[in-house]
Design a protein around this motif. Structure first.
Motif, short mmCIF file in Angstrom:
data_model
loop_
_atom_site.label_atom_id
_atom_site.label_comp_id
_atom_site.label_asym_id
_atom_site.label_seq_id
_atom_site.Cartn_x
_atom_site.Cartn_y
_atom_site.Cartn_z
N GLY A 188 0.91 -1.11 0.16
CA GLY A 188 -0.08 -0.08 0.09
C GLY A 188 0.84 1.27 0.16
O GLY A 188 2.08 1.32 0.31
N ARG A 227 -6.17 -1.52 -6.34
CA ARG A 227 -5.75 -1.29 -4.63
C ARG A 227 -6.07 0.22 -4.47
O ARG A 227 -5.44 0.69 -3.38
CB ARG A 227 -4.24 -1.41 -4.59
CG ARG A 227 -3.76 -2.80 -4.40
CD ARG A 227 -3.53 -3.73 -5.41
NE ARG A 227 -2.38 -4.69 -5.00
CZ ARG A 227 -2.27 -5.88 -5.85
NH1 ARG A 227 -2.43 -5.79 -7.04
NH2 ARG A 227 -1.50 -6.81 -5.10
N ARG A 261 -11.86 0.49 -1.82
CA ARG A 261 -11.89 -0.65 -0.66
C ARG A 261 -12.79 -0.10 0.57
O ARG A 261 -13.71 -0.89 1.00
CB ARG A 261 -10.58 -0.89 -0.05
CG ARG A 261 -10.37 -1.88 0.84
CD ARG A 261 -8.89 -2.07 1.62
NE ARG A 261 -7.95 -2.18 0.38
CZ ARG A 261 -6.94 -1.41 0.31
NH1 ARG A 261 -6.85 -0.31 0.80
NH2 ARG A 261 -6.13 -1.81 -0.68
N ALA A 274 -10.57 -9.48 -3.53
CA ALA A 274 -9.73 -8.68 -4.41
C ALA A 274 -10.54 -8.64 -5.86
O ALA A 274 -10.47 -7.53 -6.42
CB ALA A 274 -8.23 -9.28 -4.71
#
Lengths: 213, 213, 213, 213
Positions: free
Chosen positions: A34, B107, B112, B151
Motif C-alpha cells: 500500500g 488497490r 476498498r 480482490a
C-alpha cells in the motif's frame, strides 16, 4: 471498437520501457504494502503545473489533489459531496501525512477569471463562478486597485489565495488540532511556469520567497 | 523561518537541472501562449497513480483532476462548491478538450472503503463516507456477492465506478451535447499498480481490455 | 584641525592605488573632453543600491540623480528650487542622454514610510512627508488592501512608484517630445538587495520581469 | 517587448559574477537588518564623480544624495517638494548619520553655467538657471574679477559653493543642533577628475588641503 487516444498509448509505452522497467520492484512493493506518502500536495489542474514533474517525484511519494486554482473550501460538514474535503480527510486521517502543500502557479486561468469583473458563466451551471467565489473577497480588494498591472494583480491574488486556502485548512478541526500538536505542517508554494522558479511561503511572515537551491 | 520539506526541494533541484533545463523554451512558450491541452484526465489522488508518470506526459499535455477514487458526481447546479464539476466545466468550456479519460487503478483505498460494511467515518465530518456514497448502489450489489474474492470484488467495483463516472459525465448537458456532436470523446482506463498494466475501456462493449502495445 | 572621516580616506587610498591607477588616462581624457554619458539613472539615496556598483559602471558612464525613493516630481516651472528637475534638464538638454532609467529597489525606507498610516513627521519641516506624498494616491490604494502581506504591498508600491515617476517624466514637454521622436528612451528597473536580482520594466505591459542574463 | 540598455545588462552580469558573488552574505544581511550608514555624501550627478568609486565604498556604507553641483538649498519648510531637504531629513533623523560630506569636483558643468553671463535657459522651465541661482551671489563676485583665469574662477566657485552648502546645512534647525551637540560633523571635499586628487576642507581655516595619504 476501442478509440483510446494514441498520444496516451505512446506515452504509456515509454513509461513501461522506461520508468516502470526501472522501478518495477518499487511498484510491486507499493502494490503489496500500500501507499505511505508523507506529503499531500493540493495543486491546480493546469497542464503546466504537475507536482510530480516539478518535484521530480516517483511512485508513492505524493498524494495529490488537483482542482481549479488549487483551492481548499472551508469546513462544511453538510452532507453534500465534497471532493476536496474528502481527499483531505483521507490524506490526514487514513494516510496520516505529515505535510500539506498548497501549490499555486503563475498564469492561473481560474485566478484570472476571479479578477475579471466581466467574466461570464462558462455554462448554465456556473460551477467555475461558484468555485472561484472562494477568493472573491480578496479578488475584490486586489482588483479594485488600478495602479498595479493586471499581471501584478494576478500574481498577488495567486499568492493571497494560497494563504486563504491554508486558513481554510485550519477550519477543519482535525487539521487544526494536528498542526497544534506538531504532527502536521501546512506549507504554501508558488511555481512560475515561465522561469521555472519555485517560491515558498515563509511560515512567519507569510511572504513568498525563493528557497536556497 | 521557512520550513519547506527538504525532500521536495531536492526534487525541485533535479527538475531545474533536468526536465526544466531541457524544456526551457517549451515552458516559456506555454507561459506566453497559455495552455492548450487536448485531454482531461480524471485520476485518483493515489500517490502510485500519477497520470503524468503513467502516460509519460510533459508540460502542457494533460489537464488533470485528482480526487479520491477518480470519481465524477452527477450534475448538480445547486450553488454549492463543486470542485470536480468546476474543473470539468473549465476543461470542456474554456479549454475545449477533445478527450476526457476517467482513470482508475488497482488497490484503490477509496473503493476498498466503499466495499467495507464496517467502515467507520474517518472524522466527524465523514466527507469520505459521503463522497464514496457515489458508488454505494454498485458497492452494495458487488459486496453482497460472496463467491468473488475480496480482490475480485474490488477490481470489479474499480471498473464499475469508472463506467459510473462516465455516465455521470453525460449528466452534464454540455458534455452530453458535445459528445453527441462528435467533438468530445469519453474514455475509461484502469492501471494495475503492481504489474504496470494499463487496461482501457472498449467504447462498445464497455469491457476493459489491454491495448496492443 | 582637519577631521575628515578616516574610513573615507582609507577608501580613497584604495581608489588611487587601484581604479584610478588603472584608469588614469580615462580620467584625464574625461577631464579634458568633458563627460558624455548616454544614460541618466534616477536612483535612491539608499546605501545599498548605488547604480555604479549594480551596473559595474566606470567613470563617465552614468549621470546619476539620487533622491529618496528615486522619484521624479511632475513638471512644475514655478520658480522654486527643483533639484531633480534641474538635473533632468541638464541631462536631457545639455548632455542629450539617450536613456533615462528610473531605478527602484526592495526594502525602500521611503516607500515603507509612504505605506505607514501612522508615520510621524521626522522633523518640523516634514520634508519627507511632503516628498513621499508624490506616491500617496497609489499608497492609499495599495495600503487599503489587507490581503497582501506588508512586504508584498511594499514591493507593489516600489514598482508602481517607478511607473509613476516615468509618467511624471512625460509631463516634462521636452522629454515627452524627445521620446516621441525616438531620441530618448524611458526605462524602469527594480533591484532586490537581498538576492541581487535585477527586474526591468517591460515597455509594453509595464510589468517588471527578469532579463535574460 | 523589453528594450533595457544592453550596456547596463552587461555591467549587471559583471556585478552578479563579481561583487555580488563576493558579498552575497553582506547583501543578504543588509536586506534583513536594513541599512545603517554613518555617512551622508552630497555629490554631483556628474558621471565622473561617483562617491562609491572615489571612496571605494561597498554596499551599506554611504547614503548618497546626487544633484547638479552637489548643492544644499537653504531651509524652506514651505510645503513644496524638496528632494534634497527630504533626503537630508531622512539621513539625519531616521538614519542618524554621524557625518555629512559635501563633495564637489573640478570641471563642474553646473558651476561653469553659473559663471557664464551669457548662459541661456536650457528649456522653458529653466530649472537649472533657478537651481544654480543658489550660488549666484558668489558667482557674481568671482565672475566680476578679471585677473583670475576662467579655470581659476571655476575652481574657486566650486569650493565657495561647497562652503555655501555647508552654511545652508546649518540653516536646518536639527542639523545645527546636532552639530552643536557634537553628534554630527559637516565636511567639505573636492575631487580633481584629471589628477584624481582629493582635497578636503579644513574645518578651522575652511581652506581646501590635501590630506596625508
Amino acid at each position: 471498437m476501442m478509440s483510446f487516444p494514441n498520444s496516451l498509448l505512446d506515452g504509456y509505452r515509454n513509461f513501461m520501457s522506461g520508468r516502470y522497467a526501472d522501478a518495477r520492484d518499487r511498484y510491486r512493493q507499493l502494490a503489496e504494502n500500500g501507499q505511505n506518502p508523507t506529503t499531500l500536495v493540493i495543486a491546480c489542474c493546469d497542464s503546466r503545473a504537475a507536482p510530480e514533474l516539478i518535484f521530480d517525484a516517483g511512485p508513492g511519494e505524493l498524494f495529490v489533489i488537483r482542482n481549479v486554482a488549487n483551492m481548499v473550501p472551508p469546513y462544511e460538514p453538510d452532507g453534500h459531496f465534497h471532493s476536496t474535503s474528502a481527499a483531505l480527510e483521507f490524506a490526514v486521517q487514513a494516510l496520516k501525512v505529515k505535510n500539506i502543500v498548497v501549490m499555486g502557479h503563475g498564469r492561473c486561468g481560474g485566478i484570472r477569471a476571479a479578477l475579471d469583473p466581466d467574466a461570464e458563466p462558462l455554462s448554465s451551471g456556473d460551477f467555475i463562478g461558484r468555485w472561484m467565489s472562494l477568493v472573491r473577497p480578496a479578488a475584490e480588494q486586489i482588483g479594485s486597485n488600478d495602479v498595479m498591472t493586471p499581471a501584478e494583480r494576478q500574481t498577488a491574488l495567486e499568492r493571497v489565495s494560497i494563504r486563504n486556502s491554508i486558513n481554510n485548512l485550519r477550519s477543519f478541526p482535525d487539521i487544526k488540532a494536528l498542526e497544534e500538536e506538531g504532527k502536521l505542517e501546512l506549507h504554501g508554494a508558488w511555481f512560475d511556469i515561465s522561469t521555472g522558479e519555485l517560491w515558498v511561503m515563509d511560515s512567519e511572515t507569510l511572504d513568498f520567497i525563493r528557497p536556497e537551491i
